[in-house]
Structure formats: structure tokens, C-alpha cells
Design an enzyme around this catalytic site. Structure first.
Site, PDB file in Angstrom:
ATOM      1  N   LYS A  22      -1.627 -13.021   9.396  1.00 15.17           N
ATOM      2  CA  LYS A  22      -0.380 -12.675   8.686  1.00 15.17           C
ATOM      3  C   LYS A  22       0.012 -12.307   9.736  1.00 15.17           C
ATOM      4  O   LYS A  22       1.333 -12.456   9.780  1.00 15.17           O
ATOM      5  CB  LYS A  22      -1.106 -11.992   7.554  1.00 15.17           C
ATOM      6  CG  LYS A  22      -0.586 -10.858   7.212  1.00 15.17           C
ATOM      7  CD  LYS A  22       0.281 -11.670   6.003  1.00 15.17           C
ATOM      8  CE  LYS A  22       1.537 -10.758   5.045  1.00 15.17           C
ATOM      9  NZ  LYS A  22       1.895 -11.651   4.407  1.00 15.17           N
ATOM     10  N   GLU A 103       9.412  -1.358   8.477  1.00 17.81           N
ATOM     11  CA  GLU A 103       7.942  -1.344   8.996  1.00 17.81           C
ATOM     12  C   GLU A 103       7.185  -1.831  10.420  1.00 17.81           C
ATOM     13  O   GLU A 103       7.287  -2.205  11.160  1.00 17.81           O
ATOM     14  CB  GLU A 103       7.049  -2.093   8.258  1.00 17.81           C
ATOM     15  CG  GLU A 103       6.359  -1.570   7.246  1.00 17.81           C
ATOM     16  CD  GLU A 103       6.139  -1.990   5.790  1.00 17.81           C
ATOM     17  OE1 GLU A 103       5.308  -2.012   5.481  1.00 17.81           O
ATOM     18  OE2 GLU A 103       6.112  -3.521   6.274  1.00 17.81           O
TER      19      GLU A 103
END
Length: 148
Positions: A22, A103
Site C-alpha cells: 500500500k 497527509e
């Protein structure tokens, strides 16, 4: 427990490798989409950016190897997984468009900190991190530098 609750969940033998898979996508596609405002299909289809993604993912895979995290995938295979998804706006691009904090620190800042501890140079990842961080700061979307 999740499966019995109705979630599409599966057990994996090595969660660190799943997380690293991921991370390979997030570390590349998210900050570059923040910089150029494009979806993943457009980014991947650009030959120069595709080359950049391969180089960045190779750096992240090398860092993983130093940490004994070695998912059974190469950069081109990981890019192909994202390409099959079609037109996708990354979460960072959605945050920019929605004027929400990005983020960048959680994804690339942490990755660069781990690279420092492991002695991994990661020049392309560091360059993209620096550019994306400054872009987020200028947009007022970098936590700690948010404009009111």
C-alpha cells in the site's frame, strides 16, 4: 471477526508486506498528484512520471529490504495494479481540491525518517517529499502551517 461482521476481510501471513504494498502506491501517486493535480491514470500514462514512479518505488522497495520487508512485487507490477483501477483521484488530490490538510508527513515524512535511521539515501523520494511539502505549505494545507 471482521469477516463474520460482514466486512470483505482476509487474513494475511505478513501484515508488514501488505502495508508496504500500500505504501508503494501512496508514497508515489499521492504527492505527485498533489504537485500536478492529475489522476493516477494520467500520471502513469506520462512516460517521464512513469519512470519517476519506478525509481521511487525501487527506492521504497530497497528500504523495505533493509528492514526485512520484501513484498513479492516489483515496481512495474505495482504500477500496473494502480493502472487497472482507471481514473483515480488520490486522497491527497481530493484533500487539495477540498481544501483539507494533506497527509504528506504521515506518508512521506515518516518514510524519510525511517530511511534516515536505516541509512537509505532515497534521493527521488526525498525530492518529491520536499516539493510536495512546500506545495502543501503554500496552499495552507500542511498541518502545523494551516492558514485560518
Amino acid at each position: 471477526m471482521f469477516h463474520h461482521a460482514g466486512f470483505d476481510a482476509h487474513i494475511c501471513e505478513n501484515i508488514r508486506e501488505e502495508i508496504w504494498l500500500k505504501l508503494l502506491g501512496n508514497a508515489c501517486f499521492n504527492p505527485v498528484s498533489l504537485l500536478v493535480g492529475s489522476s493516477t491514470d494520467e500520471l502513469i500514462d506520462d512516460p517521464l512520471l512513469n519512470d519517476l514512479f519506478i525509481e521511487m518505488m525501487d527506492e521504497v522497495l530497497e528500504l523495505g529490504h533493509r528492514l526485512n520487508i520484501s513484498p513479492e512485487i516489483d515496481s512495474r507490477q505495482r504500477i500496473a495494479i494502480t493502472r487497472k483501477l482507471g481514473t483515480v483521484k488520490t486522497s491527497m488530490l481530493q484533500d487539495v481540491e477540498g481544501y483539507k490538510p494533506v497527509e504528506i508527513e504521515a506518508i512521506l515524512g515518516t518514510l524519510v525518517s525511517v530511511a534516515d535511521l536505516a541509512g537509505a539515501p532515497m534521493p527521488r523520494v526525498r525530492a518529491v517529499y520536499a516539493l510536495a511539502r512546500m506545495r502543501a505549505k503554500k496552499l495552507g494545507l500542511l498541518p502545523g502551517y494551516l492558514l485560518n
